[in-house]
Design an enzyme around this catalytic site. Structure first.
Site, mmCIF file in Angstrom:
data_model
loop_
_atom_site.group_PDB
_atom_site.id
_atom_site.type_symbol
_atom_site.label_atom_id
_atom_site.label_comp_id
_atom_site.label_asym_id
_atom_site.label_seq_id
_atom_site.Cartn_x
_atom_site.Cartn_y
_atom_site.Cartn_z
ATOM 1 N N ASP A 29 2.732 -6.055 0.218
ATOM 2 C CA ASP A 29 2.754 -5.132 1.357
ATOM 3 C C ASP A 29 2.794 -5.954 2.647
ATOM 4 O O ASP A 29 2.087 -6.948 2.788
ATOM 5 C CB ASP A 29 1.521 -4.228 1.331
ATOM 6 C CG ASP A 29 1.669 -3.028 2.244
ATOM 7 O OD1 ASP A 29 1.727 -1.896 1.739
ATOM 8 O OD2 ASP A 29 1.731 -3.221 3.480
ATOM 9 N N ASN A 86 0.305 7.761 -2.461
ATOM 10 C CA ASN A 86 0.072 8.761 -1.429
ATOM 11 C C ASN A 86 1.219 9.765 -1.429
ATOM 12 O O ASN A 86 2.362 9.399 -1.698
ATOM 13 C CB ASN A 86 -0.020 8.086 -0.054
ATOM 14 C CG ASN A 86 -1.201 7.129 0.037
ATOM 15 O OD1 ASN A 86 -2.264 7.403 -0.514
ATOM 16 N ND2 ASN A 86 -1.001 6.008 0.706
ATOM 17 N N GLN A 93 1.346 9.412 3.343
ATOM 18 C CA GLN A 93 2.593 8.754 2.941
ATOM 19 C C GLN A 93 3.456 8.482 4.170
ATOM 20 O O GLN A 93 3.743 9.393 4.950
ATOM 21 C CB GLN A 93 3.365 9.636 1.941
ATOM 22 C CG GLN A 93 4.603 8.943 1.384
ATOM 23 C CD GLN A 93 5.292 9.746 0.286
ATOM 24 O OE1 GLN A 93 4.921 10.888 0.000
ATOM 25 N NE2 GLN A 93 6.306 9.135 -0.318
ATOM 26 N N HIS A 99 5.977 4.818 -4.355
ATOM 27 C CA HIS A 99 5.402 3.475 -4.522
ATOM 28 C C HIS A 99 3.960 3.589 -4.971
ATOM 29 O O HIS A 99 3.224 4.464 -4.542
ATOM 30 C CB HIS A 99 5.508 2.645 -3.238
ATOM 31 C CG HIS A 99 5.031 3.355 -2.004
ATOM 32 N ND1 HIS A 99 5.800 4.289 -1.353
ATOM 33 C CD2 HIS A 99 3.880 3.257 -1.302
ATOM 34 C CE1 HIS A 99 5.143 4.742 -0.303
ATOM 35 N NE2 HIS A 99 3.959 4.145 -0.254
ATOM 36 N N HIS A 101 0.513 1.659 -4.847
ATOM 37 C CA HIS A 101 -0.248 0.582 -4.202
ATOM 38 C C HIS A 101 -1.214 -0.019 -5.224
ATOM 39 O O HIS A 101 -1.923 0.726 -5.923
ATOM 40 C CB HIS A 101 -1.118 1.117 -3.067
ATOM 41 C CG HIS A 101 -0.408 1.691 -1.891
ATOM 42 N ND1 HIS A 101 -0.259 1.005 -0.708
ATOM 43 C CD2 HIS A 101 0.182 2.890 -1.689
ATOM 44 C CE1 HIS A 101 0.376 1.770 0.174
ATOM 45 N NE2 HIS A 101 0.659 2.929 -0.396
HETATM 46 P P1 5GP Z 1 2.389 4.731 2.337
HETATM 47 O O1 5GP Z 1 1.580 4.977 3.592
HETATM 48 O O2 5GP Z 1 3.747 5.375 2.427
HETATM 49 O O3 5GP Z 1 1.651 5.084 1.085
HETATM 50 O O4 5GP Z 1 2.562 3.175 2.243
HETATM 51 C C1 5GP Z 1 3.649 2.502 2.779
HETATM 52 C C2 5GP Z 1 3.322 1.031 2.728
HETATM 53 O O5 5GP Z 1 4.518 0.308 2.896
HETATM 54 C C3 5GP Z 1 2.374 0.589 3.839
HETATM 55 O O6 5GP Z 1 1.228 -0.022 3.251
HETATM 56 C C4 5GP Z 1 3.201 -0.391 4.668
HETATM 57 O O7 5GP Z 1 2.456 -1.477 5.146
HETATM 58 C C5 5GP Z 1 4.284 -0.831 3.686
HETATM 59 N N1 5GP Z 1 5.559 -1.166 4.286
HETATM 60 C C6 5GP Z 1 6.258 -0.421 5.184
HETATM 61 N N2 5GP Z 1 7.411 -1.027 5.497
HETATM 62 C C7 5GP Z 1 7.447 -2.175 4.761
HETATM 63 C C8 5GP Z 1 8.409 -3.229 4.662
HETATM 64 O O8 5GP Z 1 9.476 -3.244 5.282
HETATM 65 N N3 5GP Z 1 8.106 -4.251 3.815
HETATM 66 C C9 5GP Z 1 6.949 -4.271 3.091
HETATM 67 N N4 5GP Z 1 6.770 -5.328 2.297
HETATM 68 N N5 5GP Z 1 6.030 -3.297 3.164
HETATM 69 C C10 5GP Z 1 6.278 -2.261 3.990
#
Ligand code: 5GP
Ligand code: ZN
Length: 113
Positions: A29, A86, A93, A99, A101
């Site tokens: 992440d 999420n 999300q 995805h 985590h």
């Molecule tokens: P969500 O909030 O959708 O469950 O989690 C999205 C996750 O994706 C977040 O923890 C954020 O830091 C990660 N993320 C967003 N954009 C990128 C990216 O371009 N590269 C990587 N490696 N992680 C990302």
């Protein structure tokens, strides 16, 4: 489709990939919330948990198997870890490509907030 995680799958955007196979990839992440914070995604674009179809059930199980493999490699298996998907706004999300985590290396809180 303008999806940041599809671009990581396609190699258009760089990521620190820690695992890949024909169905899924896993990468660090970019904004880690724990000493270990890896995201496991299907190569197939699925927007949210709500969009998982019957034919995807094996794929979702596979994502958890990959999570176990990463937890072992990162040495967070015996102490434990948090695995989270999420969904939508209240679930927090931000990226609409499914995805999982995997968070570990510190003690997690419950309720998660
Ligand atoms: P969500 O909030 O959708 O469950 O989690 C999205 C996750 O994706 C977040 O923890 C954020 O830091 C990660 N993320 C967003 N954009 C990128 C990216 O371009 N590269 C990587 N490696 N992680 C990302
Ligand atoms: Zn996507």
């Amino acid at each position: 489709m303008d999806c940041i995680f599809c671009k990581i799958v396609d190699g258009q955007i760089p990521a620190k990939i820690v695992y890949e196979d024909d169905k899924a990839i896993a990468f660090e992440d970019v904004n880690p919330q724990a000493p270990v914070h890896v995201l496991i995604i299907p190569r197939k674009h699925i927007s949210t948990i709500l969009d998982i179809e019957e034919e995807d059930k094996g794929l979702i199980g596979h994502m958890y198997s990959v999570g176990n493999e990463i937890a072992k490699r990162k040495n967070i298996d015996s102490r434990g870890f948090r695995s989270v998907m999420n969904c939508n706004e209240d679930g927090g999300q931000a990226v609409f490509h499914l995805h999982l985590h995997i968070l570990g290396g510190r003690s997690m809180q419950w309720p998660p907030g």
